[in-house]
Design a protein around this motif. Structure first.
Motif: not given
Length: 194
Positions: A80-104
């Motif tokens: 799950p930690e790698f999924d969060l890091l991966g979401a930030l890397r693959r989207t290529g832009h800043e995300l809010t915690p709620s956006e990260l929750a949706k992405e992961t």
């Protein structure tokens, strides 16, 4: 194919030890098959076919989680930690915690806890919103980006090794079937819960 009660049809190779479908039939001696046999002895009239699919998906997921993804474990990360890091890397832009929750596909509380750990490790940094102090914008640090970029090839090689028990064409077929199931579930789960 399976007939009523999830039993193989007369013309299927499932459950046979020879013939073209022997490799696939051999998988019928797994732990889920034993559970299905037990349920059939208790409730012979029930169709256990869905249990054979969903039970195997759940069992595979549990075994994969128990393996803890060796490259990630060596890096001190959970999936799950790698999924969060991966979401930030693959989207290529800043995300809010709620956006990260949706992405992961995670809960807000779980994301908050993981982000705290990743921030303390210097892998993620947060920036407050100029208009709303309650909102945080998250991005990878240089160290976080380097970690993800270094780990991803290792993780994919590990997953390739895990899937190597299936022929490439079977992997493609399985991926297609799971994609179809996932797409339909994502569209229907709200209706099924009601």
């Amino acid at each position: 194919m399976t007939a009523t009660n999830g039993r193989p049809t007369a013309g299927s190779d499932a459950g046979r030890g020879t013939g073209e479908g022997a490799g696939r039939g051999a998988g019928r001696d797994d732990t889920v098959a034993a559970v299905v046999r037990q349920w059939r002895s208790v409730h012979p009239a029930l169709d256990t076919g869905p249990m054979e699919v969903i039970g195997r998906i759940n069992r595979c997921a549990a075994l994969l989680q128990q393996a803890e993804d060796a490259p990630l474990r060596r890096a001190g990360l959970s999936r799950p930690e790698f999924d969060l890091l991966g979401a930030l890397r693959r989207t290529g832009h800043e995300l809010t915690p709620s956006e990260l929750a949706k992405e992961t596909f995670s809960s807000g509380a779980a994301v908050t806890k993981r982000l705290k750990q990743l921030t303390e490790r210097g892998l993620v940094e947060r920036r407050g919103d100029a208009r709303d102090r309650r909102v945080a914008h998250l991005r990878l640090t240089d160290a976080g980006r380097e970690l993800v970029d270094g780990l991803l090839p290792e993780q994919l090689a590990y997953e390739t090794a895990v899937l190597s028990v299936l022929a490439p064409e079977d992997q493609g077929e399985l991926a297609g079937l799971l994609a179809e199931l996932l797409g339909r579930l994502e569209g229907r789960m709200g209706a099924l819960r009601a």
